[in-house]
Design an enzyme around this catalytic site. Structure first.
Site, mmCIF file in Angstrom:
data_model
loop_
_atom_site.group_PDB
_atom_site.id
_atom_site.type_symbol
_atom_site.label_atom_id
_atom_site.label_comp_id
_atom_site.label_asym_id
_atom_site.label_seq_id
_atom_site.Cartn_x
_atom_site.Cartn_y
_atom_site.Cartn_z
ATOM 1 N N SER A 182 46.752 -12.221 53.217
ATOM 2 C CA SER A 182 46.255 -12.611 51.897
ATOM 3 C C SER A 182 45.735 -11.375 51.182
ATOM 4 O O SER A 182 45.282 -10.411 51.819
ATOM 5 C CB SER A 182 45.119 -13.627 52.042
ATOM 6 O OG SER A 182 44.432 -13.792 50.815
ATOM 7 N N TYR A 195 37.036 -15.819 56.041
ATOM 8 C CA TYR A 195 38.475 -15.914 55.777
ATOM 9 C C TYR A 195 39.051 -14.531 55.462
ATOM 10 O O TYR A 195 40.085 -14.137 56.015
ATOM 11 C CB TYR A 195 38.713 -16.869 54.608
ATOM 12 C CG TYR A 195 40.139 -16.924 54.132
ATOM 13 C CD1 TYR A 195 41.086 -17.720 54.770
ATOM 14 C CD2 TYR A 195 40.549 -16.168 53.019
ATOM 15 C CE1 TYR A 195 42.400 -17.771 54.320
ATOM 16 C CE2 TYR A 195 41.856 -16.210 52.568
ATOM 17 C CZ TYR A 195 42.780 -17.013 53.226
ATOM 18 O OH TYR A 195 44.074 -17.041 52.785
#
Length: 217
Positions: free
Chosen positions: A69, A94
């Protein structure tokens, strides 16, 4: 169980895509006592890849693709608190694990040089999925608000499909992609010392003996 099933079912594995991931608003532990985000987003693809690696190498040319990501740019690997027990924030953790995906990909690519297997990571974009929808409070509310304006899952899959199928990708190894183009990842993602340490720690947490020699200095 998944690795055993794949090895028993497929005599050759040409493409492995590590795609599963999640973000959790509340800190949780797995049955093994590992923080859930780290276990799912980093340790699971690391463990699965290494369990399948001998078969993948024997199937060369082959490709290993891990979905990371753009959030990795905000991540840090804190070896004294990989599970964020001291100060947990779902999005921060995350991002930490997405940085772990890139460190793993680059360390794996270095180890795979000359084998005919290449390793790549990618940012799929922000798209409509259930990522974050199982949370409560602010995370869920924000996700539901922006959900309608996100890209489609089909659009998000384009880079993964490209890396899995484009002939020219076999000519490069150890890169980061977005929108079917190579991109620069963060400086932290290229820290070889951190990448090697994370590899060793991940092997220990997964209960694996070293499967590939350390990167030569």
């Amino acid at each position: 169980r998944l690795a055993h099933h794949l090895l028993a079912t497929y005599p050759g594995i040409k493409i492995l895509v590590n795609n599963a991931g999640a973000i959790f608003n509340d800190r949780q532990l797995t049955a093994d006592g590992i923080e859930h985000t780290f276990a799912l987003n980093h340790l699971a693809p690391f463990h699965l890849t290494l369990l399948l690696l001998e078969r993948i190498v024997a199937s060369a040319p082959a490709r290993i693709i891990t979905v990371s990501s753009a959030g990795h740019t905000q991540g840090r690997i804190r070896f004294d608190d990989l599970g964020a027990a001291g100060n947990y924030h779902g999005f921060v953790q995350y991002c930490n694990t997405k940085l772990g995906n890139l460190l793993f990909t680059y360390a794996l690519a270095r180890r795979l040089e000359g084998t005919g297997v290449v390793a790549h990571a990618l940012h799929p974009g922000v798209f409509r999925s259930r990522l974050g929808m199982d949370n409560r409070g602010l995370v869920r509310s924000l996700w539901k608000w922006v959900h309608p304006i996100m890209s489609s899952p089909e659009r998000a899959a384009e880079t993964t499909i490209y890396l899995a199928s484009a002939p020219e990708v076999e000519e490069v190894n150890g890169s980061y992609w977005s929108r079917c183009r190579p991109r620069k990842s963060s400086r932290r993602s290229h820290d070889r010392e951190v990448g090697e340490r994370l590899w060793r720690v991940s092997e220990e947490l997964a209960g694996l003996v070293p499967s590939l020699p350390p990167e030569p200095k």
